[in-house]
Design an enzyme around this catalytic site. Structure first.
Site, PDB file in Angstrom:
ATOM      1  N   HIS A 159      -3.354   4.513   4.880  1.00  0.00           N
ATOM      2  CA  HIS A 159      -4.495   3.578   4.870  1.00  0.00           C
ATOM      3  C   HIS A 159      -5.708   4.219   4.192  1.00  0.00           C
ATOM      4  CE1 HIS A 159      -7.469   0.677   6.025  1.00  0.00           C
ATOM      5  NE2 HIS A 159      -8.153   1.606   6.657  1.00  0.00           N
ATOM      6  N   TYR A 210       4.125   5.117  11.448  1.00  0.00           N
ATOM      7  CA  TYR A 210       4.403   3.721  11.793  1.00  0.00           C
ATOM      8  C   TYR A 210       5.176   2.935  10.731  1.00  0.00           C
ATOM      9  CZ  TYR A 210      -0.026   3.162   9.200  1.00  0.00           C
ATOM     10  OH  TYR A 210      -1.012   3.217   8.251  1.00  0.00           O
ATOM     11  N   ARG A 212       0.871  -1.178   0.000  1.00  0.00           N
ATOM     12  CA  ARG A 212       0.000   0.000   0.000  1.00  0.00           C
ATOM     13  C   ARG A 212       0.907   1.226   0.000  1.00  0.00           C
ATOM     14  NH1 ARG A 212      -2.068   0.764   5.581  1.00  0.00           N
ATOM     15  NH2 ARG A 212      -0.727   2.569   5.521  1.00  0.00           N
TER      16      ARG A 212
HETATM   17  C1  LIG Z   1     -15.404  -5.441  10.831  1.00  0.00           C
HETATM   18  C2  LIG Z   1     -14.492  -4.263  10.768  1.00  0.00           C
HETATM   19  N1  LIG Z   1     -13.548  -4.101  11.720  1.00  0.00           N
HETATM   20  C3  LIG Z   1     -12.712  -3.035  11.657  1.00  0.00           C
HETATM   21  C4  LIG Z   1     -12.834  -2.106  10.663  1.00  0.00           C
HETATM   22  C5  LIG Z   1     -11.872  -0.913  10.581  1.00  0.00           C
HETATM   23  N2  LIG Z   1     -10.922  -1.185   9.512  1.00  0.00           N
HETATM   24  C6  LIG Z   1     -11.120  -0.695   8.271  1.00  0.00           C
HETATM   25  S1  LIG Z   1      -9.915  -1.191   7.217  1.00  0.00           S
HETATM   26  C7  LIG Z   1      -9.112  -2.054   8.404  1.00  0.00           C
HETATM   27  C8  LIG Z   1      -7.848  -2.786   8.091  1.00  0.00           C
HETATM   28  C9  LIG Z   1      -7.943  -3.648   6.891  1.00  0.00           C
HETATM   29  O1  LIG Z   1      -6.697  -4.183   6.551  1.00  0.00           O
HETATM   30  P1  LIG Z   1      -6.515  -5.157   5.347  1.00  0.00           P
HETATM   31  O2  LIG Z   1      -7.551  -6.202   5.392  1.00  0.00           O
HETATM   32  O3  LIG Z   1      -5.107  -5.596   5.327  1.00  0.00           O
HETATM   33  O4  LIG Z   1      -6.865  -4.256   4.067  1.00  0.00           O
HETATM   34  P2  LIG Z   1      -6.087  -2.946   3.541  1.00  0.00           P
HETATM   35  O5  LIG Z   1      -6.726  -1.783   4.224  1.00  0.00           O
HETATM   36  O6  LIG Z   1      -4.660  -3.081   3.893  1.00  0.00           O
HETATM   37  O7  LIG Z   1      -6.330  -2.902   2.079  1.00  0.00           O
HETATM   38  C10 LIG Z   1      -9.785  -1.954   9.612  1.00  0.00           C
HETATM   39  C11 LIG Z   1      -9.343  -2.605  10.859  1.00  0.00           C
HETATM   40  C12 LIG Z   1     -13.850  -2.299   9.700  1.00  0.00           C
HETATM   41  N3  LIG Z   1     -14.014  -1.464   8.678  1.00  0.00           N
HETATM   42  N4  LIG Z   1     -14.653  -3.393   9.773  1.00  0.00           N
END
Ligand SMILES: Cc1ncc(C[n+]2csc(CCOP(=O)(O)OP(=O)(O)O)c2C)c(N)n1
Ligand SMILES: [Mg+2]
Length: 361
Positions: free
Chosen positions: A261, A270, A257
């Site tokens: 985020h 971080y 990425r």
């Molecule tokens: C059920 C749920 N828990 C927490 C969140 C908050 N949240 C949004 S994105 C994320 C991290 C996702 O990481 P990853 O699956 O690696 O996808 P990336 O963002 O790196 O593409 C979190 C914890 C959410 N949207 N839904």
């Protein structure tokens, strides 16, 4: 005599093109020159779109946005490998594949502008709505694939999720169901090394995410996710299997990425700069450009035309998006269910009272 046999649990790791654009001819998938150029055009368009959305958010012209820069090669070749009747079940960083599958760009911007009406997917676009709750879309993809299989339809589903998504129960439920019922599903894990500020090593003790498929009884492959050719080869292999009734596949696409985020995050807090520099050298568009230059598919004129066309397409979509009707604050309550619940009715009345008072002051 009983014997102890070590279970290796190793998965294959696929790559076709090195970081300088040199390809391994034995691994190279069959693609026409025009198809390679098409991928280049789409990747450039996706990058221009992403950059514009980031700027629109900073200018207060759009809501919170999750950038896809650096992950284009995880998506554009998959769209190319899909058949027309197949479906995508995305999470929230899949702008490249959503747009390439035909979702109108202006309408897509409407959604990111904070208006749910933007997610009323047109009838002829085989894309499910963006799923912000992490993980839910994988179950939808498996359910849809199973339903299609029961109806005797030749449809495969492709679902996207991140490294963080593999820690959700939904991932394991979807994978198990897909394995048991042999659904025609391609699970695409974009391992971009981070889930907001949580590094990949904190998601699982397992050496790879791809090997998780083995526990559910199907194939998992780790793939260089910044290499369009490796991703195309792996997606084609998995989709051919799905269409031949041979069940699901998990691809773990190794990528990064490049941005924060979302626009609400600051990844500098971080992530070490050396890590970003390492991945910048492996930028998926630059790699394909290098290949294109060496193989007579890319020159400055073509690059400029790709860029000019992309900018024109995006600017036109932004203009259309900004001309769409703006939502009323009440719409967020009205839109949720067919009929509003008591809670929502009360909350809407409260907001109305508050807005009326504000307007009188
Ligand atoms: C059920 C749920 N828990 C927490 C969140 C908050 N949240 C949004 S994105 C994320 C991290 C996702 O990481 P990853 O699956 O690696 O996808 P990336 O963002 O790196 O593409 C979190 C914890 C959410 N949207 N839904
Ligand atoms: Mg991630």
């Amino acid at each position: 005599m009983p014997k102890k046999v070590a279970y290796e649990g190793r998965v294959e790791s696929w790559s076709v093109m090195d970081k300088d654009g040199k390809t391994d001819e034995k691994m190279m998938p069959k693609l026409s020159k025009e198809q390679v150029k098409e991928m280049l055009r789409w990747m450039v368009l996706a990058r221009v779109f992403d950059d514009k959305c980031f700027k629109l958010q900073r200018q207060g012209r759009m809501g919170t946005y999750a950038q896809s820069t650096g992950q284009e090669a995880c998506q554009i070749p998959v769209a190319l490998a899909m058949q027309e009747q197949d479906w995508v079940f995305p999470c929230f960083r899949e702008h490249p594949i959503i747009l390439m599958r035909g979702f109108p760009m202006a309408q897509y911007l409407w959604y990111w502008g904070g208006d749910e009406r933007g997610m009323k997917v047109p009838e002829d676009v085989n894309v499910f709505p963006v799923a912000v709750p992490v993980g839910t879309q994988m179950l939808h993809a498996v359910g849809y694939a199973w339903g299609s299989k029961l109806q005797g339809k030749d449809v495969a589903t492709v679902t996207y999720f991140g490294d963080g998504g593999t820690s959700e129960g939904d991932f394991h439920e979807a994978m198990n169901f897909a394995g048991v019922f042999q659904t025609p599903t391609l699970f695409v894990c974009q391992n971009n090394q981070w889930a907001i500020s949580v590094p990949r090593k904190k998601q699982t003790r397992a050496e790879t995410l791809a090997q998780k498929a083995l526990a559910y009884g199907f194939e998992g492959i780790q793939v260089d996710g910044n290499d369009v050719f490796a991703v195309y080869a792996a997606a084609k292999h998995a989709l051919d299997k799905a269409h031949a009734g041979k069940g699901p596949t998990l691809l773990e696409l190794m990528t990064y990425r490049m941005g924060d985020h979302t626009t609400s995050d600051d990844a500098k807090k971080y992530r070490p700069p050396e890590e970003i520099a390492y991945w910048r050298e492996r930028d998926p568009i630059d790699r394909l450009k290098k290949y294109g230059k060496a193989n007579g598919l890319w020159d400055e004129g073509f690059e400029q035309k790709c860029l000019d066309d992309a900018v024109a397409t995006v600017e036109k979509a932004v203009e259309a998006y900004e001309a769409f009707p703006k939502p009323e604050p009440e719409d967020m309550f009205k839109y949720m269910y067919k009929e509003m619940t008591m809670d929502l009715t009360e909350q809407m009345a409260m907001l109305k009272r508050w807005l009326d008072e504000e307007r009188q002051e």
